[in-house]
Write a protein that holds these residues in place. Structure first.
Motif, PDB file in Angstrom:
ATOM      1  N   PHE A 148       0.835  -1.194   0.000  1.00 23.85           N
ATOM      2  CA  PHE A 148       0.000   0.000   0.000  1.00 23.85           C
ATOM      3  C   PHE A 148       0.875   1.251   0.000  1.00 23.85           C
ATOM      4  CE2 PHE A 148      -3.266   2.668   2.504  1.00 23.85           C
ATOM      5  CZ  PHE A 148      -3.919   3.051   1.343  1.00 23.85           C
ATOM      6  N   LEU A 149       1.914   1.239   0.818  1.00 27.57           N
ATOM      7  CA  LEU A 149       2.822   2.391   0.856  1.00 27.57           C
ATOM      8  C   LEU A 149       3.639   2.523  -0.420  1.00 27.57           C
ATOM      9  CD1 LEU A 149       3.302   4.597   3.048  1.00 27.57           C
ATOM     10  CD2 LEU A 149       1.906   2.665   3.774  1.00 27.57           C
ATOM     11  N   LEU A 150       4.018   1.407  -1.016  1.00 23.87           N
ATOM     12  CA  LEU A 150       4.725   1.497  -2.298  1.00 23.87           C
ATOM     13  C   LEU A 150       3.842   2.159  -3.353  1.00 23.87           C
ATOM     14  CD1 LEU A 150       6.613  -1.927  -2.595  1.00 23.87           C
ATOM     15  CD2 LEU A 150       7.557   0.305  -1.960  1.00 23.87           C
ATOM     16  N   VAL A 151       2.564   1.819  -3.352  1.00 23.51           N
ATOM     17  CA  VAL A 151       1.626   2.459  -4.289  1.00 23.51           C
ATOM     18  C   VAL A 151       1.523   3.952  -3.989  1.00 23.51           C
ATOM     19  CG1 VAL A 151      -0.784   2.593  -5.017  1.00 23.51           C
ATOM     20  CG2 VAL A 151       0.298   0.361  -4.730  1.00 23.51           C
ATOM     21  N   ILE A 152       1.369   4.285  -2.705  1.00 19.82           N
ATOM     22  CA  ILE A 152       1.233   5.698  -2.323  1.00 19.82           C
ATOM     23  C   ILE A 152       2.486   6.486  -2.706  1.00 19.82           C
ATOM     24  CG2 ILE A 152       1.087   7.266  -0.345  1.00 19.82           C
ATOM     25  CD1 ILE A 152      -0.697   5.143   1.015  1.00 19.82           C
ATOM     26  N   LEU A 153       3.645   5.961  -2.362  1.00 20.06           N
ATOM     27  CA  LEU A 153       4.897   6.654  -2.655  1.00 20.06           C
ATOM     28  C   LEU A 153       5.126   6.792  -4.155  1.00 20.06           C
ATOM     29  CD1 LEU A 153       7.017   4.952   0.122  1.00 20.06           C
ATOM     30  CD2 LEU A 153       6.626   7.420  -0.050  1.00 20.06           C
ATOM     31  N   GLY A 154       4.803   5.739  -4.888  1.00 18.57           N
ATOM     32  CA  GLY A 154       4.987   5.791  -6.333  1.00 18.57           C
ATOM     33  C   GLY A 154       3.993   6.709  -7.020  1.00 18.57           C
ATOM     34  N   ALA A 155       2.723   6.629  -6.601  1.00 22.02           N
ATOM     35  CA  ALA A 155       1.683   7.429  -7.250  1.00 22.02           C
ATOM     36  C   ALA A 155       1.834   8.917  -6.967  1.00 22.02           C
ATOM     37  CB  ALA A 155       0.308   6.950  -6.802  1.00 22.02           C
ATOM     38  N   THR A 156       2.462   9.259  -5.832  1.00 22.72           N
ATOM     39  CA  THR A 156       2.631  10.665  -5.469  1.00 22.72           C
ATOM     40  C   THR A 156       4.042  11.176  -5.744  1.00 22.72           C
ATOM     41  OG1 THR A 156       3.129  10.049  -3.160  1.00 22.72           O
ATOM     42  CG2 THR A 156       0.828  10.549  -3.712  1.00 22.72           C
ATOM     43  N   ASP A 157       4.859  10.369  -6.389  1.00 21.36           N
ATOM     44  CA  ASP A 157       6.217  10.787  -6.731  1.00 21.36           C
ATOM     45  C   ASP A 157       6.158  12.001  -7.667  1.00 21.36           C
ATOM     46  OD1 ASP A 157       8.829  10.745  -8.322  1.00 21.36           O
ATOM     47  OD2 ASP A 157       9.197   9.152  -6.860  1.00 21.36           O
ATOM     48  N   LYS A 158       7.152  12.875  -7.547  1.00 23.56           N
ATOM     49  CA  LYS A 158       7.152  14.084  -8.373  1.00 23.56           C
ATOM     50  C   LYS A 158       7.267  13.767  -9.860  1.00 23.56           C
ATOM     51  CE  LYS A 158      12.148  14.898  -7.809  1.00 23.56           C
ATOM     52  NZ  LYS A 158      13.160  15.878  -7.338  1.00 23.56           N
ATOM     53  N   GLY A 162       0.438  13.004 -10.850  1.00 22.99           N
ATOM     54  CA  GLY A 162      -0.213  13.151  -9.566  1.00 22.99           C
ATOM     55  C   GLY A 162      -1.718  13.304  -9.636  1.00 22.99           C
ATOM     56  N   LYS A 163      -2.259  13.681 -10.806  1.00 26.73           N
ATOM     57  CA  LYS A 163      -3.711  13.865 -10.922  1.00 26.73           C
ATOM     58  C   LYS A 163      -4.479  12.560 -10.697  1.00 26.73           C
ATOM     59  CE  LYS A 163      -3.447  17.789 -14.130  1.00 26.73           C
ATOM     60  NZ  LYS A 163      -3.816  18.296 -15.480  1.00 26.73           N
ATOM     61  N   PHE A 164      -3.811  11.452 -10.953  1.00 27.29           N
ATOM     62  CA  PHE A 164      -4.474  10.156 -10.817  1.00 27.29           C
ATOM     63  C   PHE A 164      -4.053   9.405  -9.561  1.00 27.29           C
ATOM     64  CE2 PHE A 164      -4.377  11.118 -15.370  1.00 27.29           C
ATOM     65  CZ  PHE A 164      -5.733  11.033 -15.667  1.00 27.29           C
ATOM     66  N   ALA A 165      -3.293  10.041  -8.683  1.00 29.97           N
ATOM     67  CA  ALA A 165      -2.793   9.371  -7.489  1.00 29.97           C
ATOM     68  C   ALA A 165      -3.927   8.861  -6.611  1.00 29.97           C
ATOM     69  CB  ALA A 165      -1.892  10.313  -6.694  1.00 29.97           C
ATOM     70  N   GLY A 166      -4.949   9.674  -6.420  1.00 29.90           N
ATOM     71  CA  GLY A 166      -6.062   9.270  -5.564  1.00 29.90           C
ATOM     72  C   GLY A 166      -6.766   8.026  -6.067  1.00 29.90           C
ATOM     73  N   ILE A 167      -6.876   7.900  -7.377  1.00 30.24           N
ATOM     74  CA  ILE A 167      -7.527   6.720  -7.959  1.00 30.24           C
ATOM     75  C   ILE A 167      -6.697   5.473  -7.701  1.00 30.24           C
ATOM     76  CG2 ILE A 167      -8.295   5.648 -10.112  1.00 30.24           C
ATOM     77  CD1 ILE A 167      -8.844   8.486 -11.168  1.00 30.24           C
ATOM     78  N   ALA A 168      -5.397   5.569  -7.939  1.00 30.35           N
ATOM     79  CA  ALA A 168      -4.511   4.422  -7.719  1.00 30.35           C
ATOM     80  C   ALA A 168      -4.517   3.996  -6.259  1.00 30.35           C
ATOM     81  CB  ALA A 168      -3.091   4.769  -8.159  1.00 30.35           C
ATOM     82  N   ILE A 169      -4.471   4.970  -5.353  1.00 27.56           N
ATOM     83  CA  ILE A 169      -4.437   4.658  -3.917  1.00 27.56           C
ATOM     84  C   ILE A 169      -5.765   4.059  -3.460  1.00 27.56           C
ATOM     85  CG2 ILE A 169      -4.235   5.678  -1.625  1.00 27.56           C
ATOM     86  CD1 ILE A 169      -2.332   7.773  -2.985  1.00 27.56           C
TER      87      ILE A 169
END
Length: 235
Positions: A148-158, A162-169
């Motif tokens: 879960f944290l790998l997804v969060i860290l990857g999806a919110t990476d600079k 980032g617009k789709f980070a919430g969907i992935a998480i």
């Protein structure tokens, strides 16, 4: 304070929406949403609040996420305690609301602390929905929080979109619940586990340690893995 209020309301929504769906909608004969529906509900709570208040506080809503972001170099240690307190208070407030609503049902006679999953609580051994051992529960919570944290860290990476980070998480949390509801009733979130265990008491409360230790360890390991093995650099 705006950050802490965002974490309070985000965690409140997670517990109210996720645990509420399990308590009120999962078991209705023929019309109930079942495990899949509860899994989706948890994912939707995070997805919606990530876009609603994530820009204010970072959208943790989970002490393990705060620890994981700290280990990954994305969050300052000085803010850990205040974030965790806000998250736990939000979760407990949501559980109190759920309990109040349950009291409004004519057939309600109180919470049964001897029953697995009572009040959407987490547990292992006899308090696992399908009777999984403490070791199985620990490994499950550790591994799923790590990913879960790998997804969060990857999806919110600079370098990510980032617009789709919430969907992935949100979808990651849905998948996590699809896997682990039968094993532990799914935690990966110490605040969510604490709020329900406090109201149930008994054995679910005495087992709460696992649902703090395993998710936080998994999150910290994920933060270190991402920071040292996966993190892109400007070079």
């Amino acid at each position: 304070m705006k950050k802490l209020f965002a974490e309070f309301f985000g965690t409140y929504w997670l517990v109210f929406g996720g645990c509420g769906s399990a308590l009120f909608a999962a078991g209705i004969p023929e019309l109930g949403i079942g495990f899949a529906g509860v899994s989706l509900a948890f994912g939707l709570t995070v997805l919606t609040m990530a876009y609603a208040v994530g820009h204010i506080s970072g959208g943790h809503f989970n002490p393990a996420v705060s620890f994981g972001l700290w280990a990954g170099g994305r969050f300052e240690a000085k803010e850990l305690v205040s974030y965790i307190i806000a998250q736990c208070l939000g979760a407990i407030a949501a559980a109190a609301t759920l309990y109040f609503i349950m009291n409004g049902q004519e057939s309600f006679t109180g919470l049964d602390a001897s029953k697995a999953g009572a009040f959407a609580s987490n547990g292992y051994d006899a308090f696992s929905p399908m009777g999984y051992s403490m070791t199985s529960a620990f490994v499950t919570e550790f591994v799923l929080t790590l990913f879960f944290l790998l997804v969060i860290l990857g999806a919110t990476d600079k370098f990510a979109n980032g617009k789709f980070a919430g969907i992935a998480i949100g979808l990651a949390l849905t998948l996590i619940h699809l896997i682990s509801i039968p094993i532990t009733n799914t935690s990966v979130n110490p605040a969510r586990s604490t709020s329900q265990a406090l109201f149930v008491g008994g054995e679910p409360l005495s087992q709460l340690w696992l649902f703090w230790l395993a998710p936080i360890l998994g999150a910290i390991v994920a933060g270190l893995i991402y920071k040292n093995l996966l993190q892109e650099t400007d070079e």
